[in-house]
Motif scaffolding. Sequence first.
Motif, PDB file in Angstrom:
ATOM      1  N   MET A 112      32.986  41.609  44.454  1.00 21.54           N
ATOM      2  CA  MET A 112      32.252  42.537  45.324  1.00 21.54           C
ATOM      3  C   MET A 112      32.161  42.030  46.764  1.00 21.54           C
ATOM      4  O   MET A 112      31.499  42.651  47.584  1.00 21.54           O
ATOM      5  CB  MET A 112      30.839  42.755  44.772  1.00 21.54           C
ATOM      6  CG  MET A 112      30.795  43.416  43.419  1.00 21.54           C
ATOM      7  SD  MET A 112      31.394  45.081  43.443  1.00 21.54           S
ATOM      8  CE  MET A 112      30.050  45.890  44.248  1.00 21.54           C
ATOM      9  N   ARG A 113      32.825  40.941  47.087  1.00 17.67           N
ATOM     10  CA  ARG A 113      32.675  40.384  48.430  1.00 17.67           C
ATOM     11  C   ARG A 113      33.316  41.260  49.502  1.00 17.67           C
ATOM     12  O   ARG A 113      32.961  41.176  50.665  1.00 17.67           O
ATOM     13  CB  ARG A 113      33.230  38.975  48.490  1.00 17.67           C
ATOM     14  CG  ARG A 113      34.720  38.894  48.500  1.00 17.67           C
ATOM     15  CD  ARG A 113      35.181  37.448  48.513  1.00 17.67           C
ATOM     16  NE  ARG A 113      36.595  37.350  48.795  1.00 17.67           N
ATOM     17  CZ  ARG A 113      37.548  37.566  47.914  1.00 17.67           C
ATOM     18  NH1 ARG A 113      37.230  37.900  46.676  1.00 17.67           N
ATOM     19  NH2 ARG A 113      38.816  37.462  48.262  1.00 17.67           N
ATOM     20  N   GLY A 114      34.251  42.141  49.127  1.00 13.63           N
ATOM     21  CA  GLY A 114      34.910  42.986  50.109  1.00 13.63           C
ATOM     22  C   GLY A 114      34.104  44.211  50.506  1.00 13.63           C
ATOM     23  O   GLY A 114      34.346  44.810  51.552  1.00 13.63           O
ATOM     24  N   THR A 115      33.128  44.593  49.707  1.00 18.71           N
ATOM     25  CA  THR A 115      32.320  45.767  50.029  1.00 18.71           C
ATOM     26  C   THR A 115      31.101  45.334  50.837  1.00 18.71           C
ATOM     27  O   THR A 115      30.560  44.251  50.625  1.00 18.71           O
ATOM     28  CB  THR A 115      31.855  46.480  48.741  1.00 18.71           C
ATOM     29  OG1 THR A 115      31.049  45.580  47.990  1.00 18.71           O
ATOM     30  CG2 THR A 115      33.052  46.905  47.897  1.00 18.71           C
ATOM     31  N   PRO A 116      30.627  46.176  51.773  1.00 17.28           N
ATOM     32  CA  PRO A 116      29.497  45.746  52.602  1.00 17.28           C
ATOM     33  C   PRO A 116      28.194  45.592  51.824  1.00 17.28           C
ATOM     34  O   PRO A 116      27.434  44.660  52.060  1.00 17.28           O
ATOM     35  CB  PRO A 116      29.382  46.843  53.657  1.00 17.28           C
ATOM     36  CG  PRO A 116      30.194  47.978  53.172  1.00 17.28           C
ATOM     37  CD  PRO A 116      31.166  47.458  52.172  1.00 17.28           C
ATOM     38  N   GLY A 124      27.968  45.125  48.496  1.00 22.78           N
ATOM     39  CA  GLY A 124      28.140  44.106  47.460  1.00 22.78           C
ATOM     40  C   GLY A 124      27.992  42.702  48.000  1.00 22.78           C
ATOM     41  O   GLY A 124      27.391  41.834  47.364  1.00 22.78           O
ATOM     42  N   ALA A 125      28.531  42.457  49.180  1.00 27.28           N
ATOM     43  CA  ALA A 125      28.433  41.107  49.758  1.00 27.28           C
ATOM     44  C   ALA A 125      26.994  40.754  50.079  1.00 27.28           C
ATOM     45  O   ALA A 125      26.550  39.627  49.830  1.00 27.28           O
ATOM     46  CB  ALA A 125      29.295  41.019  51.013  1.00 27.28           C
ATOM     47  N   ALA A 126      26.246  41.719  50.602  1.00 27.96           N
ATOM     48  CA  ALA A 126      24.847  41.441  50.935  1.00 27.96           C
ATOM     49  C   ALA A 126      23.995  41.303  49.684  1.00 27.96           C
ATOM     50  O   ALA A 126      23.051  40.509  49.646  1.00 27.96           O
ATOM     51  CB  ALA A 126      24.296  42.561  51.818  1.00 27.96           C
ATOM     52  N   PHE A 127      24.334  42.053  48.640  1.00 26.27           N
ATOM     53  CA  PHE A 127      23.528  42.024  47.418  1.00 26.27           C
ATOM     54  C   PHE A 127      23.756  40.738  46.624  1.00 26.27           C
ATOM     55  O   PHE A 127      22.820  40.144  46.107  1.00 26.27           O
ATOM     56  CB  PHE A 127      23.866  43.242  46.552  1.00 26.27           C
ATOM     57  CG  PHE A 127      23.108  43.291  45.262  1.00 26.27           C
ATOM     58  CD1 PHE A 127      21.763  43.604  45.243  1.00 26.27           C
ATOM     59  CD2 PHE A 127      23.738  42.989  44.069  1.00 26.27           C
ATOM     60  CE1 PHE A 127      21.058  43.650  44.056  1.00 26.27           C
ATOM     61  CE2 PHE A 127      23.039  43.020  42.876  1.00 26.27           C
ATOM     62  CZ  PHE A 127      21.697  43.357  42.870  1.00 26.27           C
ATOM     63  N   PHE A 128      25.014  40.312  46.524  1.00 21.63           N
ATOM     64  CA  PHE A 128      25.331  39.185  45.650  1.00 21.63           C
ATOM     65  C   PHE A 128      25.239  37.823  46.325  1.00 21.63           C
ATOM     66  O   PHE A 128      25.402  36.806  45.674  1.00 21.63           O
ATOM     67  CB  PHE A 128      26.735  39.348  45.060  1.00 21.63           C
ATOM     68  CG  PHE A 128      26.761  40.218  43.849  1.00 21.63           C
ATOM     69  CD1 PHE A 128      26.250  39.770  42.655  1.00 21.63           C
ATOM     70  CD2 PHE A 128      27.298  41.488  43.903  1.00 21.63           C
ATOM     71  CE1 PHE A 128      26.270  40.562  41.531  1.00 21.63           C
ATOM     72  CE2 PHE A 128      27.327  42.288  42.796  1.00 21.63           C
ATOM     73  CZ  PHE A 128      26.808  41.833  41.605  1.00 21.63           C
ATOM     74  N   GLU A 129      25.000  37.757  47.611  1.00 16.50           N
ATOM     75  CA  GLU A 129      24.934  36.454  48.298  1.00 16.50           C
ATOM     76  C   GLU A 129      23.851  35.532  47.724  1.00 16.50           C
ATOM     77  O   GLU A 129      24.127  34.368  47.439  1.00 16.50           O
ATOM     78  CB  GLU A 129      24.722  36.660  49.802  1.00 16.50           C
ATOM     79  CG  GLU A 129      24.745  35.382  50.586  1.00 16.50           C
ATOM     80  CD  GLU A 129      26.099  34.681  50.551  1.00 16.50           C
ATOM     81  OE1 GLU A 129      26.109  33.448  50.695  1.00 16.50           O
ATOM     82  OE2 GLU A 129      27.115  35.345  50.368  1.00 16.50           O
ATOM     83  N   PRO A 130      22.600  36.002  47.513  1.00 19.95           N
ATOM     84  CA  PRO A 130      21.617  35.081  46.906  1.00 19.95           C
ATOM     85  C   PRO A 130      21.946  34.729  45.457  1.00 19.95           C
ATOM     86  O   PRO A 130      21.667  33.617  45.000  1.00 19.95           O
ATOM     87  CB  PRO A 130      20.295  35.844  46.966  1.00 19.95           C
ATOM     88  CG  PRO A 130      20.533  37.063  47.759  1.00 19.95           C
ATOM     89  CD  PRO A 130      21.990  37.252  47.902  1.00 19.95           C
TER      90      PRO A 130
END
Length: 115
Positions: free
Chosen positions: A31-35, A37-43
């Motif tokens: 999910m790192r390519g979606t805006p 997904g990247a913000a959600f999965f970082e923590p």
Amino acid sequence: MNWTIVLLRGARLPAMGIAVALVIMWAAWNMRGTPHGAAFFEPFRWASLALLTFALVAYGYFMHRLLRWERTQGDQGCVRCGGPTGVLQTGRLIRGNQLSDFRRCYSCGKTSPDA
């Protein structure tokens, strides 16, 4: 003694922790390519690394206890089958009476009172 059962009973929680951490890492990587997904999965990425580290340490502790039991340096074995026992658990409180502390056997699954 069935070593498969011993490993399944003793390492089930570290194995589940490793599996959950790897699934979270895989989802964060995909999910790192979606805006969003990247913000959600970082923590969760850092939490999954912490979970993976904790699970590996727990598995190492289990293997350390198992090797000590094989060398007869650790805790005594089960009183019924002689297999390796788990960590010390406190006894239940039933009608005001405290039952003795016990360890659960990894081989037969029964409880053994702590000496």
